[in-house]
Design a protein around this motif. Structure first.
Motif, PDB file in Angstrom:
ATOM      1  N   ARG A 113       4.484   2.121  -8.685  1.00  0.00           N
ATOM      2  CA  ARG A 113       4.942   1.761  -7.335  1.00  0.00           C
ATOM      3  C   ARG A 113       5.045   3.014  -6.461  1.00  0.00           C
ATOM      4  N   GLN A 114       5.574   4.088  -7.018  1.00  0.00           N
ATOM      5  CA  GLN A 114       5.683   5.335  -6.268  1.00  0.00           C
ATOM      6  C   GLN A 114       4.303   5.911  -5.956  1.00  0.00           C
ATOM      7  N   ALA A 115       3.406   5.817  -6.912  1.00  0.00           N
ATOM      8  CA  ALA A 115       2.043   6.314  -6.703  1.00  0.00           C
ATOM      9  C   ALA A 115       1.337   5.515  -5.612  1.00  0.00           C
ATOM     10  N   LEU A 116       1.477   4.197  -5.644  1.00  0.00           N
ATOM     11  CA  LEU A 116       0.831   3.344  -4.645  1.00  0.00           C
ATOM     12  C   LEU A 116       1.352   3.653  -3.252  1.00  0.00           C
ATOM     13  N   GLY A 172      -1.474   7.493 -19.337  1.00  0.00           N
ATOM     14  CA  GLY A 172      -0.164   7.853 -19.861  1.00  0.00           C
ATOM     15  C   GLY A 172       0.907   7.911 -18.788  1.00  0.00           C
ATOM     16  N   GLY A 173       2.054   7.295 -19.081  1.00  0.00           N
ATOM     17  CA  GLY A 173       3.174   7.316 -18.156  1.00  0.00           C
ATOM     18  C   GLY A 173       3.066   6.372 -16.983  1.00  0.00           C
ATOM     19  N   TRP A 174       2.068   5.502 -16.997  1.00  0.00           N
ATOM     20  CA  TRP A 174       1.831   4.593 -15.871  1.00  0.00           C
ATOM     21  C   TRP A 174       2.732   3.364 -15.995  1.00  0.00           C
ATOM     22  N   THR A 175       4.030   3.570 -15.743  1.00  0.00           N
ATOM     23  CA  THR A 175       5.000   2.476 -15.764  1.00  0.00           C
ATOM     24  C   THR A 175       5.004   1.778 -14.410  1.00  0.00           C
ATOM     25  N   GLN A 176       5.714   0.670 -14.318  1.00  0.00           N
ATOM     26  CA  GLN A 176       5.763  -0.047 -13.046  1.00  0.00           C
ATOM     27  C   GLN A 176       6.422   0.807 -11.964  1.00  0.00           C
ATOM     28  N   ALA A 221       1.117  -5.258 -18.321  1.00  0.00           N
ATOM     29  CA  ALA A 221       0.257  -4.130 -18.681  1.00  0.00           C
ATOM     30  C   ALA A 221      -1.130  -4.226 -18.050  1.00  0.00           C
ATOM     31  N   ASP A 222      -1.746  -5.405 -18.126  1.00  0.00           N
ATOM     32  CA  ASP A 222      -3.106  -5.554 -17.584  1.00  0.00           C
ATOM     33  C   ASP A 222      -3.120  -5.379 -16.074  1.00  0.00           C
ATOM     34  N   ASN A 223      -2.142  -5.963 -15.386  1.00  0.00           N
ATOM     35  CA  ASN A 223      -2.078  -5.836 -13.931  1.00  0.00           C
ATOM     36  C   ASN A 223      -1.832  -4.392 -13.508  1.00  0.00           C
ATOM     37  N   LEU A 224      -0.949  -3.718 -14.214  1.00  0.00           N
ATOM     38  CA  LEU A 224      -0.657  -2.325 -13.879  1.00  0.00           C
ATOM     39  C   LEU A 224      -1.882  -1.448 -14.084  1.00  0.00           C
ATOM     40  N   ASP A 225      -2.633  -1.702 -15.142  1.00  0.00           N
ATOM     41  CA  ASP A 225      -3.815  -0.888 -15.396  1.00  0.00           C
ATOM     42  C   ASP A 225      -4.896  -1.146 -14.357  1.00  0.00           C
ATOM     43  N   GLU A 226      -5.041  -2.415 -13.944  1.00  0.00           N
ATOM     44  CA  GLU A 226      -6.020  -2.707 -12.891  1.00  0.00           C
ATOM     45  C   GLU A 226      -5.612  -2.036 -11.581  1.00  0.00           C
ATOM     46  N   ALA A 227      -4.315  -2.040 -11.287  1.00  0.00           N
ATOM     47  CA  ALA A 227      -3.833  -1.377 -10.082  1.00  0.00           C
ATOM     48  C   ALA A 227      -4.144   0.120 -10.124  1.00  0.00           C
ATOM     49  N   ARG A 228      -3.969   0.727 -11.286  1.00  0.00           N
ATOM     50  CA  ARG A 228      -4.280   2.150 -11.436  1.00  0.00           C
ATOM     51  C   ARG A 228      -5.750   2.420 -11.132  1.00  0.00           C
ATOM     52  N   ARG A 229      -6.620   1.561 -11.626  1.00  0.00           N
ATOM     53  CA  ARG A 229      -8.057   1.749 -11.386  1.00  0.00           C
ATOM     54  C   ARG A 229      -8.391   1.587  -9.900  1.00  0.00           C
ATOM     55  N   LEU A 230      -7.719   0.658  -9.226  1.00  0.00           N
ATOM     56  CA  LEU A 230      -7.966   0.463  -7.793  1.00  0.00           C
ATOM     57  C   LEU A 230      -7.513   1.690  -6.990  1.00  0.00           C
ATOM     58  N   ILE A 231      -6.334   2.184  -7.298  1.00  0.00           N
ATOM     59  CA  ILE A 231      -5.842   3.387  -6.615  1.00  0.00           C
ATOM     60  C   ILE A 231      -6.768   4.559  -6.885  1.00  0.00           C
ATOM     61  N   ASN A 232      -7.228   4.663  -8.116  1.00  0.00           N
ATOM     62  CA  ASN A 232      -8.114   5.772  -8.475  1.00  0.00           C
ATOM     63  C   ASN A 232      -9.460   5.702  -7.754  1.00  0.00           C
ATOM     64  N   ARG A 233      -9.907   4.513  -7.403  1.00  0.00           N
ATOM     65  CA  ARG A 233     -11.146   4.403  -6.624  1.00  0.00           C
ATOM     66  C   ARG A 233     -10.988   5.094  -5.276  1.00  0.00           C
ATOM     67  N   LYS A 258      -4.297  -4.951  -2.871  1.00  0.00           N
ATOM     68  CA  LYS A 258      -4.381  -5.652  -4.150  1.00  0.00           C
ATOM     69  C   LYS A 258      -3.628  -4.887  -5.223  1.00  0.00           C
ATOM     70  N   ALA A 259      -3.746  -3.564  -5.223  1.00  0.00           N
ATOM     71  CA  ALA A 259      -3.017  -2.747  -6.195  1.00  0.00           C
ATOM     72  C   ALA A 259      -1.517  -2.960  -6.045  1.00  0.00           C
ATOM     73  N   GLU A 260      -1.046  -3.026  -4.809  1.00  0.00           N
ATOM     74  CA  GLU A 260       0.384  -3.253  -4.571  1.00  0.00           C
ATOM     75  C   GLU A 260       0.834  -4.597  -5.142  1.00  0.00           C
ATOM     76  N   ALA A 261       0.050  -5.630  -4.917  1.00  0.00           N
ATOM     77  CA  ALA A 261       0.405  -6.954  -5.434  1.00  0.00           C
ATOM     78  C   ALA A 261       0.443  -6.951  -6.958  1.00  0.00           C
ATOM     79  N   LEU A 262      -0.544  -6.327  -7.577  1.00  0.00           N
ATOM     80  CA  LEU A 262      -0.597  -6.282  -9.043  1.00  0.00           C
ATOM     81  C   LEU A 262       0.598  -5.518  -9.621  1.00  0.00           C
ATOM     82  N   ILE A 263       0.993  -4.452  -8.967  1.00  0.00           N
ATOM     83  CA  ILE A 263       2.137  -3.669  -9.443  1.00  0.00           C
ATOM     84  C   ILE A 263       3.415  -4.491  -9.363  1.00  0.00           C
ATOM     85  N   GLU A 264       3.592  -5.238  -8.267  1.00  0.00           N
ATOM     86  CA  GLU A 264       4.801  -6.040  -8.116  1.00  0.00           C
ATOM     87  C   GLU A 264       4.823  -7.223  -9.083  1.00  0.00           C
TER      88      GLU A 264
END
Length: 341
Positions: free
Chosen positions: A261-264, A253-257, A209-221, A199-205
């Motif tokens: 993507r690299q983090a995911l 901070g710095g959580w760009t698309q 802003a909202d999708n990227l932040d949700e993806a960050r929270r999913l990865i952080n889980r 799901k994080a991958e889909a949101l990033i693609e």
């Protein structure tokens, strides 16, 4: 699709196990993280003592001090070991391939049976020692040090083995004889962590802003579970950890698309290492050639058989079957690298 969303949202009771290492314990194998798994059994009255997981037979460790005498396949690369390094803040080092190898085995000049791990002052993700079996570091709860002799041919393959999909060798649930290392431990096909990362991958693609932040929270889980798991202790001094474990959550901070993507992609590698899915991820992302050739360049100094290795695109996909191609009435296009029908 609705059911997948409900699983991710916890409606059906799925969630991450509290400790990463529970993934390889029988009592948790059909627990809340298991979404789809191949089931195995032991001592169930069938021939050969049960429907045990024979697929691990060729991969079991071998050598003095090890109760199994398998063929020692399915070994982690030095590049994978290196990828678990983290920076001072506990985040992955995306440039790890430009750095010296982490945890290289060094032998005593006078005795090849006395060795240590070199270049271990830096930080590493604790999943390194949840996933890989490294010399001088305790192998699950086994009381014998997993020395390099546990690898069938250490000169060719190195000294590291895997801990994923194995029980500890002394476990009553693990075969002590033939088939080596077999048990009733299931083979996980899809687990809850996968769905969070999908799901994080889909949101990033999709972006935004909202999708990227949700993806960050999913990865952080997923990262938070690793951070809260019980770290591996020093083999000779249980009051200390076996390495400088440090893992942190991604900040806003710095959580760009591009960064996300690299983090995911890094997270999927670290979380899913030794589960046999990495190559298919690389193909799906369209970066198989780049990543594989970077890997060969990084590994060739450690493994002589990579000296002239290279990867070319064109055969990452299977061909479209003739019958399906014909049924489509010309709609399907054959995958690259295969002749048209």
């Amino acid at each position: 699709m609705r059911e997948v969303v409900e699983i991710i949202d916890g409606i059906h009771g799925y969630e991450l196990l509290p400790d990463f290492q529970y993934l390889d314990l029988l009592e948790y194998e059909n627990g809340p993280e298991s979404v789809l798994a191949v089931q195995f059994s032991k001592n169930d009255g069938t021939n050969d003592g049960g429907r045990v997981n024979w697929s691990m037979l060729l991969n079991s460790m071998t050598g003095p001090g090890c109760p199994w005498q398998g063929d020692g396949f399915f070994l982690p690369s030095q590049d994978l070991i290196n990828a678990y390094q983290t920076d001072a803040d506990g985040l992955p080092l995306f440039d790890y391939q430009s750095r010296p190898d982490y945890g290289v085995v060094k032998f005593d000049e006078n005795d090849n049976n006395i060795y240590r791990l070199d270049n271990v002052d830096g930080n590493v993700d604790p999943r390194l020692d949840f996933v890989t079996g490294r010399p001088t570091i305790r192998y699950k709860t086994y009381g014998v040090s997993p020395c390099g002799l546990w690898v069938r041919n250490r000169d060719a393959y190195g000294y590291n083995n895997t801990k994923r999909f194995w029980l500890s060798p002394e476990s009553a649930d693990a075969n002590q004889g033939w088939p080596w290392g077999a048990s009733a431990l299931n083979w996980q096909i899809i687990r809850y962590a996968d769905l969070l990362l999908y799901k994080a991958e889909a949101l990033i693609e999709i972006g935004g802003a909202d999708n990227l932040d949700e993806a960050r929270r999913l990865i952080n889980r997923v990262r938070d579970r690793a951070a809260k798991s019980a770290y591996v202790k020093d083999f000779n001094d249980p009051s200390r950890y076996a390495a400088n474990y440090k893992i942190a959550l991604y900040p806003e901070g710095g959580w760009t698309q591009d960064y996300a993507r690299q983090a995911l992609r890094t997270e999927m590698r670290l979380e899913k290492a030794m589960e046999g899915e990495r190559f298919y991820d690389l193909v799906r992302w369209g970066i198989a050639k780049e990543v594989m050739n970077n890997y060969f360049r990084a590994e060739k100094d450690n493994r002589i058989y990579y000296q002239n290795a290279s990867f070319e695109t064109g055969y990452e996909y299977f061909p479209v079957p003739v019958a399906q191609y014909n049924f489509s009435g010309g709609i399907y296009v054959q995958n690259p690298g295969y002749p048209s029908f």
